[in-house]
Scaffold this active site. Structure first.
Site, PDB file in Angstrom:
ATOM      1  N   ALA A  65       0.997  -1.266   0.569  1.00  0.00           N
ATOM      2  CA  ALA A  65      -0.011  -0.429  -0.272  1.00  0.00           C
ATOM      3  C   ALA A  65       0.379   1.450  -0.031  1.00  0.00           C
ATOM      4  O   ALA A  65       1.360   1.603   0.890  1.00  0.00           O
ATOM      5  CB  ALA A  65      -0.738   0.179   1.415  1.00  0.00           C
TER       6      ALA A  65
ATOM      7  N   PRO B  25      -4.496   8.656  -3.855  1.00  0.00           N
ATOM      8  CA  PRO B  25      -4.325   9.329  -4.907  1.00  0.00           C
ATOM      9  C   PRO B  25      -3.914  10.914  -5.183  1.00  0.00           C
ATOM     10  O   PRO B  25      -4.352  11.113  -6.667  1.00  0.00           O
ATOM     11  CB  PRO B  25      -6.056  10.530  -3.755  1.00  0.00           C
ATOM     12  CG  PRO B  25      -6.262   9.617  -2.167  1.00  0.00           C
ATOM     13  CD  PRO B  25      -4.642   8.749  -2.675  1.00  0.00           C
TER      14      PRO B  25
ATOM     15  N   ARG C 163      -5.533 -19.334 -40.937  1.00  0.00           N
ATOM     16  CA  ARG C 163      -6.144 -18.873 -41.793  1.00  0.00           C
ATOM     17  C   ARG C 163      -5.789 -18.013 -43.057  1.00  0.00           C
ATOM     18  O   ARG C 163      -4.911 -18.075 -42.873  1.00  0.00           O
ATOM     19  CB  ARG C 163      -7.117 -16.975 -41.190  1.00  0.00           C
ATOM     20  CG  ARG C 163      -7.115 -15.836 -41.857  1.00  0.00           C
ATOM     21  CD  ARG C 163      -9.388 -16.144 -41.437  1.00  0.00           C
ATOM     22  NE  ARG C 163      -9.784 -14.445 -41.869  1.00  0.00           N
ATOM     23  CZ  ARG C 163     -10.887 -14.822 -42.375  1.00  0.00           C
ATOM     24  NH1 ARG C 163     -11.314 -16.164 -42.052  1.00  0.00           N
ATOM     25  NH2 ARG C 163     -11.501 -14.030 -42.853  1.00  0.00           N
TER      26      ARG C 163
ATOM     27  N   GLY D 204     -10.374  -8.461 -38.456  1.00  0.00           N
ATOM     28  CA  GLY D 204     -11.508  -8.656 -37.633  1.00  0.00           C
ATOM     29  C   GLY D 204     -11.785  -9.227 -36.108  1.00  0.00           C
ATOM     30  O   GLY D 204     -12.122  -8.865 -35.065  1.00  0.00           O
TER      31      GLY D 204
ATOM     32  N   GLU E 218       3.773   0.111 -11.223  1.00  0.00           N
ATOM     33  CA  GLU E 218       5.090  -0.174 -10.224  1.00  0.00           C
ATOM     34  C   GLU E 218       5.899   0.836 -11.216  1.00  0.00           C
ATOM     35  O   GLU E 218       7.442   0.236 -11.297  1.00  0.00           O
ATOM     36  CB  GLU E 218       5.580  -1.470 -10.885  1.00  0.00           C
ATOM     37  CG  GLU E 218       4.681  -2.508  -9.672  1.00  0.00           C
ATOM     38  CD  GLU E 218       5.334  -3.991  -9.182  1.00  0.00           C
ATOM     39  OE1 GLU E 218       6.618  -3.845  -8.986  1.00  0.00           O
ATOM     40  OE2 GLU E 218       4.511  -4.905  -9.294  1.00  0.00           O
TER      41      GLU E 218
END
Length: 386
Positions: free
Chosen positions: A123, A127, A267, A345, A368
């Site tokens: 922690a 803010p 594909r 797509g 970080e």
């Protein structure tokens, strides 16, 4: 600190199999339900993943940094939320105790971290204080043999799971010298959690605010037992964390490249596989070259990290860590972007892994230490006058 080569090879093969057989098949569940299945968390604990970096004397596995980055490369091949379950725990959550804690603090907390009984979070961010960690505003006022903490921490990974926080608060005057690192149990009166953040990507990870209102923490919970050293502890912790984020970025880039190569082979357009078109080949080649360069850089820096005195800051190593964090996270973003482009797509459709990793990888350039912070660290060391 390192695991012997034979044991490490077995561990790495086990992690590779776990990623392939358990985690990748669970990615759809993660995306749909925004949670890591509890059964998988239990398997992680049984495998010892919660104790990867905790020394054997405290019940962990005791990997070196060079070994840890290899494990994190493999974990990067799947959704980041799986690693997040224990990654903060063995990384920035508990590394402060391992690096700078007193013998009593290590004995009290590290065995519980290694077993998975105790989840720890880091922690630091607030803010108004993210990368500018020296400007944090959370206060810790002395009151007898306790400190009273007030403030708000923001975007705290694993906070909803945490049993304790490695938490930075201001015990002294302005600047870095006034910051101390505390071990703060999550069940102390006065701690509340904000609502779970809704993020662009990384489904299944948990972040939220941690709010402290007159939280009484014993003075004995200052990491190392000495106030005013928290900023140095945080920076040492972040060095190792940034290097492991770099390894994860390489693992993600490898997964995206694998998916892109597979799609390009399968594909068909204009009567032949996409992989036969030179412009597609160019995107795949660029991704491979950048990935190999980034992974070589991470491994080199990890070896240098292990070679320096344990738990000691080295400005040159810190600069090299920032080089790895900057290059690898930016590289992973480019690889993910090319992966979407190769898929056309289909790359914009959620059922394809590249769409998810495109969103997931964006955070790596922010947390970080954002890319711009890494640039500052690198430039500062290059221009430093001894």
């Amino acid at each position: 600190m390192a695991l012997d080569n034979e044991s490490f090879d077995i561990l790495l093969a086990t992690v590779q199999r776990f990623v392939r057989e358990r985690l990748i098949p669970a990615e759809n569940h993660l995306e749909e339900h925004d949670e890591v299945p509890p059964a998988i968390v239990d398997e992680m604990k049984a495998m010892g993943l919660f104790g990867l970096t905790v020394p054997e004397e405290y019940g962990g596995i005791g990997l070196s940094v060079a070994q840890e980055v290899k494990v994190n490369f493999e974990l990067g091949r799947t959704a980041p939320a799986f690693r997040s379950v224990f990654g903060t725990n063995i990384g920035i959550g508990s590394q402060g105790i391992l690096m700078d804690g007193t013998p009593e603090q290590k004995a009290q907390y590290l065995p519980r971290v290694a077993s998975g009984e105790l989840v720890m979070s880091f922690a630091l961010t607030e803010p108004d204080a993210g990368s500018d960690a020296a400007s944090l505003k959370t206060t810790a006022r002395p009151d007898g043999d306790h400190y009273v903490l007030n403030g708000t921490k923001r975007y705290i990974t694993n906070a909803p799971r945490a049993g304790a926080f490695t938490l930075m608060a201001r015990t002294g005057g302005p600047g870095a010298a006034g910051v101390s690192a505390f071990i703060v149990p999550a069940d102390l009166p006065g701690i509340t959690l904000g609502k779970k953040d809704r993020k662009m990507g990384q489904r299944g990870t948990m972040t939220c605010d941690v709010i402290l209102e007159n939280v009484r923490v014993p003075a004995a919970n200052i990491i190392g037992g000495v106030a005013g050293r928290g900023f140095k502890t945080a920076m040492k912790v972040l060095d190792r964390g940034r290097l492991n984020i770099s390894a994860v970025a390489c693992g993600i880039a490898q997964r995206v490249l694998d998916e892109s190569v597979r799609y390009a082979r399968e594909r068909r357009q204009f009567g032949k596989p996409l992989a036969d078109f030179q412009l597609i080949q160019a995107m795949l080649a660029d991704s491979q070259a950048e990935l190999r360069a980034g992974w070589a850089l991470v491994q080199d820096v990890a070896r240098r990290f292990d070679a320096k005195p344990p738990h000691v800051s080295d400005p040159e190593v810190s600069m090299l860590v920032s080089c790895a964090k900057l290059f690898c996270t930016e590289m992973a973003g480019r690889v993910a972007d090319r992966g979407v482009q190769v898929h056309g797509g289909a790359g914009y459709i959620n059922e394809y892994p590249v769409e998810r990793f495109y969103r997931d990888v964006r955070l790596l350039r922010l947390y970080e230490g954002a890319s711009q912070i890494q640039q500052i660290v690198i430039a500062r060391e290059l221009t430093r006058h001894d």
